[in-house]
Design a protein around this motif. Structure first.
Motif, mmCIF file in Angstrom:
data_model
loop_
_atom_site.group_PDB
_atom_site.id
_atom_site.type_symbol
_atom_site.label_atom_id
_atom_site.label_comp_id
_atom_site.label_asym_id
_atom_site.label_seq_id
_atom_site.Cartn_x
_atom_site.Cartn_y
_atom_site.Cartn_z
ATOM 1 N N LEU A 27 0.838 -1.204 0.000
ATOM 2 C CA LEU A 27 0.000 0.000 0.000
ATOM 3 C C LEU A 27 0.872 1.253 0.000
ATOM 4 O O LEU A 27 0.524 2.258 -0.606
ATOM 5 N N LYS A 28 2.018 1.160 0.683
ATOM 6 C CA LYS A 28 2.935 2.303 0.667
ATOM 7 C C LYS A 28 3.370 2.600 -0.762
ATOM 8 O O LYS A 28 3.405 3.737 -1.193
ATOM 9 N N LEU A 29 3.676 1.518 -1.488
ATOM 10 C CA LEU A 29 4.093 1.647 -2.879
ATOM 11 C C LEU A 29 2.979 2.297 -3.708
ATOM 12 O O LEU A 29 3.217 3.198 -4.506
ATOM 13 N N THR A 30 1.757 1.834 -3.453
ATOM 14 C CA THR A 30 0.640 2.304 -4.268
ATOM 15 C C THR A 30 0.171 3.703 -3.873
ATOM 16 O O THR A 30 -0.692 4.273 -4.537
ATOM 17 N N ALA A 31 0.727 4.226 -2.791
ATOM 18 C CA ALA A 31 0.311 5.555 -2.335
ATOM 19 C C ALA A 31 1.036 6.669 -3.075
ATOM 20 O O ALA A 31 0.752 7.836 -2.851
ATOM 21 N N ARG A 32 1.959 6.297 -3.944
ATOM 22 C CA ARG A 32 2.672 7.334 -4.718
ATOM 23 C C ARG A 32 1.678 8.115 -5.552
ATOM 24 O O ARG A 32 0.762 7.543 -6.142
ATOM 25 N N PRO A 33 1.829 9.434 -5.570
ATOM 26 C CA PRO A 33 0.759 10.280 -6.143
ATOM 27 C C PRO A 33 0.484 10.021 -7.614
ATOM 28 O O PRO A 33 -0.636 10.222 -8.071
ATOM 29 N N GLU A 34 1.463 9.546 -8.361
ATOM 30 C CA GLU A 34 1.242 9.357 -9.796
ATOM 31 C C GLU A 34 0.460 8.072 -10.089
ATOM 32 O O GLU A 34 0.043 7.826 -11.217
ATOM 33 N N ILE A 35 0.254 7.259 -9.050
ATOM 34 C CA ILE A 35 -0.414 5.973 -9.255
ATOM 35 C C ILE A 35 -1.923 6.083 -9.020
ATOM 36 O O ILE A 35 -2.356 6.667 -8.032
ATOM 37 N N ILE A 36 -2.689 5.540 -9.933
ATOM 38 C CA ILE A 36 -4.140 5.411 -9.719
ATOM 39 C C ILE A 36 -4.329 4.122 -8.933
ATOM 40 O O ILE A 36 -4.048 3.038 -9.428
ATOM 41 N N SER A 37 -4.768 4.251 -7.690
ATOM 42 C CA SER A 37 -4.782 3.068 -6.832
ATOM 43 C C SER A 37 -6.192 2.550 -6.560
ATOM 44 O O SER A 37 -7.010 3.223 -5.937
ATOM 45 N N PHE A 38 -6.414 1.335 -7.011
ATOM 46 C CA PHE A 38 -7.617 0.585 -6.622
ATOM 47 C C PHE A 38 -7.302 -0.318 -5.429
ATOM 48 O O PHE A 38 -8.054 -1.240 -5.135
ATOM 49 N N ALA A 39 -6.172 -0.057 -4.781
ATOM 50 C CA ALA A 39 -5.679 -0.988 -3.756
ATOM 51 C C ALA A 39 -6.310 -0.759 -2.383
ATOM 52 O O ALA A 39 -6.376 -1.671 -1.568
ATOM 53 N N GLY A 40 -6.760 0.442 -2.118
ATOM 54 C CA GLY A 40 -7.282 0.738 -0.778
ATOM 55 C C GLY A 40 -8.661 0.128 -0.561
ATOM 56 O O GLY A 40 -9.166 -0.641 -1.384
ATOM 57 N N GLY A 41 -9.251 0.504 0.561
ATOM 58 C CA GLY A 41 -10.610 0.066 0.825
ATOM 59 C C GLY A 41 -11.344 1.188 1.529
ATOM 60 O O GLY A 41 -12.148 0.949 2.417
ATOM 61 N N LEU A 42 -11.045 2.398 1.116
ATOM 62 C CA LEU A 42 -11.538 3.566 1.846
ATOM 63 C C LEU A 42 -12.914 3.995 1.369
ATOM 64 O O LEU A 42 -13.206 3.950 0.177
ATOM 65 N N PRO A 43 -13.751 4.448 2.301
ATOM 66 C CA PRO A 43 -14.979 5.129 1.901
ATOM 67 C C PRO A 43 -14.621 6.469 1.254
ATOM 68 O O PRO A 43 -13.529 7.001 1.478
ATOM 69 N N ALA A 44 -15.524 6.991 0.473
ATOM 70 C CA ALA A 44 -15.297 8.266 -0.223
ATOM 71 C C ALA A 44 -15.424 9.420 0.769
ATOM 72 O O ALA A 44 -16.511 9.657 1.289
ATOM 73 N N PRO A 45 -14.345 10.136 1.030
ATOM 74 C CA PRO A 45 -14.390 11.180 2.068
ATOM 75 C C PRO A 45 -15.258 12.366 1.677
ATOM 76 O O PRO A 45 -15.724 13.088 2.554
#
Lengths: 394, 394
Positions: free
Chosen positions: A21-39
């Motif tokens: 997840l740290k890797l996928t948190a890079r700003p240039e990456i479009i991440s479907f990896a999280g599981g967050l509700p829409a803030p």
């Protein structure tokens, strides 16, 4: 200094997912990896007002130590909501409010598991639950699933041949990671099987209210006639997760033990968080808020499915969930999901590699994709990038 | 339904104290049995304002899932406060924010204890810690104490003859239940002994800032040269306990494991609670607030000691703490504290029977008396009633 830790710590490794997840948190990456509700849907103004008024109104009590069981009026609201909305009659006395529903998973392990005991779960299952149980050194047995959910006949076979099965952990509604919702038939047969073996059940239901199509099925708890099913709920997906608020609604004998465990674990759930949720529900309409969430996520679900149908190469399969936050992509035989992940990162898109969700039998064919927390253009662009990455691996 | 719980549950009984506290909660009873901070000092208006502004300012982030380690700016503030106020240099990276410091006690057990391992503690010690460790099925060894704190020579003897000692749990500053503060000499000798055996230490310090007389002694953590001491802190006594906020500041290898454990236990501490404490400290002077607490509790401490000296019959002993919330009353030999408790309830006054604070060697001679949460007239009247009850038992 060499510390002599408990033997359980040998099994508790830093989650690989966390590192990814740290890797996928890079700003240039479009991440479907999280599981967050829409803030953008959090009722920010309302919570600001409610917090202010609540603290002024009852600050001396709100900011003091409180009972372990939880704020009485919030327990009543949850009981009412479960009875009316989930058609699952529960009394407030059989509810314990916890520091998120994750805490219930830890407590389930603590209550039931001696080292070597067997925990049953769907294959695949929620990683955070597997990690929580793992601390109590069980053996995991995975029950096969298909597009309709768990396969009760397979569960029966396992129970018939496996001693020391202490409980089964399931997510019947829009499961994390697959998005699958158990059919009514499966639910009925499942209850028959657990009744036959008197097997306690933890029914985790964070996503049940987030249904975008079709009608809800009854909860397992509502079908329970023997006091076997404990229902785990949370405010994280229908309200907000930064307040850590979950609950167990279970047989009295289990909730009573959970209360005892909670007293040693953290005394009680944040009284402030409990008060805010309670006061919000007094002042505003939580159901109306959930409707907004359902409308937005439902739209995003439709968009990602449409884009996947258009973009993903033939042979790639994916679930089409009627609710929840996740879908499950399976690449063709012979293609490695891990290699696809690496290619995805090159293409600046990310999802979670599926093998983390299997306690024993790792496959290397799947990825979990979250669609709740992303604007339309990124969903489309992200799926296109993913399609490109998969094609490169085929 | 008969559930097959884990073997640890045989040891986890409903706390007798909890049942007694229900008894002592009757409105006609003057209760010294609790351990609550005085709610009239909670900064209610300030927290109302701070919550409101914070949610408006950063609601989308505040109400979202957050990192397990805790809010970065709050971790920095704690590190600074520990470095400056406790003279205990710590970096933010070695701090994990927990759901109250009670959670640290559970994690200490989870990290270190296999069934049958030995936990050392002061005799008597904090009941909530004993209960938390108990879930991990240890053997307790009590280290004798006197008016200056733990007796290091006795600890040395135990360590020399006892295998599988995994850690020692201590409360050197104004201990719960006795109110005793370890002398500097004892602290130095204690460090020598733990260094000799490489014994990990959990130093619980909820009351260190609540000193009413004299100068503070160095924390054990500040004297640690080998990475043995983990310091447990809390906002419950210096701010308010309804927000569940504690922390561990420990050796990196231990904090790292605590983070892993916390991820499975409840993902992270309430982000709202963390934000409120953080924003409060940005806007207001926590030290000035602590000064108010110290002034009030110090006054109550003086009053209860004066009244006890005047009222309690000869032969009754009690500690004279320089800080904290508690003092410890010991009745003359031959008198049963349990009988005194029953007489106290008849007289409509209550304290906690001391034997709950000994994991093994129950005595029936002592009671814990809390003085932080009661107006002057009730302190005086309560002590008078207690004196009457004791006299009736002598």
């Amino acid at each position: 200094m060499e510390y002599k830790f408990a033997s359980r710590m040998e099994r508790m490794k830093a989650s690989e997912i966390r590192e990814l997840l740290k890797l996928t948190a890079r700003p240039e990456i479009i991440s479907f990896a999280g599981g967050l509700p829409a803030p953008e849907l959090f009722p920010v103004k309302e919570i600001a007002q409610v917090s202010h008024d609540l603290v002024l109104k009852e600050g001396q009590k709100l900011l003091q130590y409180a009972t372990t069981e939880g704020r009485p009026t919030l327990r009543e609201k949850i009981a009412k909501r479960m009875t009316e909305k989930y058609k699952t009659p529960v009394v407030a006395d059989d509810i314990l409010i916890t520091t998120g529903s994750q805490q219930c998973l830890d407590f389930a392990g603590k209550l039931f598991l001696d080292p070597g005991d067997v925990v049953l779960c769907e294959s695949p299952s929620y990683l955070g639950a597997l990690n929580a149980f793992n601390a109590y050194q069980p053996v995991f047995k995975e029950v096969p699933t298909d597009g309709e959910g768990i396969i009760p006949e397979e569960l029966d076979k396992i129970l018939a041949s496996t001693p020391k099965c202490k409980f089964i952990y399931v997510i019947p509604d829009f499961q994390n990671p697959t998005g699958i919702c158990w059919s009514l038939e499966r639910r009925k047969k499942f209850i028959e099987v657990i009744n036959k073996y008197d097997l306690p059940v933890f029914e985790d239901n964070p996503y049940g209210e987030l249904r975008y199509r079709g009608e809800s099925f009854p909860t397992l708890k509502s079908m329970d006639t023997k006091g076997l099913v404990s229902f785990l709920g949370t405010f994280s997906k229908i309200f907000c997760p930064g307040l850590r608020l979950g609950w167990i609604a279970g047989p009295h004998a289990i909730v009573e033990k959970f209360v005892m465990i909670k007293q040693s674990a953290d005394l009680h759930t944040s009284n402030f968080d409990q008060g805010v949720a309670d006061a919000y529900m007094d002042t505003y309409d939580l159901d109306a808020h959930v409707k907004e969430i359902v409308a937005l996520y439902g739209h995003r679900r439709d968009l990602i499915l449409k884009t996947m149908e258009e973009e993903l190469p033939e042979g790639v399969e994916f679930t089409r969930p009627d609710g929840g936050l996740f879908l499950w992509v399976t690449v063709p035989e012979g293609v490695s999901a891990r290699k696809v992940f690496d290619k995805c990162i090159e293409q600046k898109v990310a999802a979670v590699i599926g093998d983390a969700f299997y306690p024993n039998d790792k496959t290397d064919r799947s990825m979990r994709v979250n669609y709740s927390c992303m604007p339309d253009d990124k969903i489309v662009e992200g799926v296109k990038r993913m399609a490109k990455a998969i094609k490169e691996c085929m």
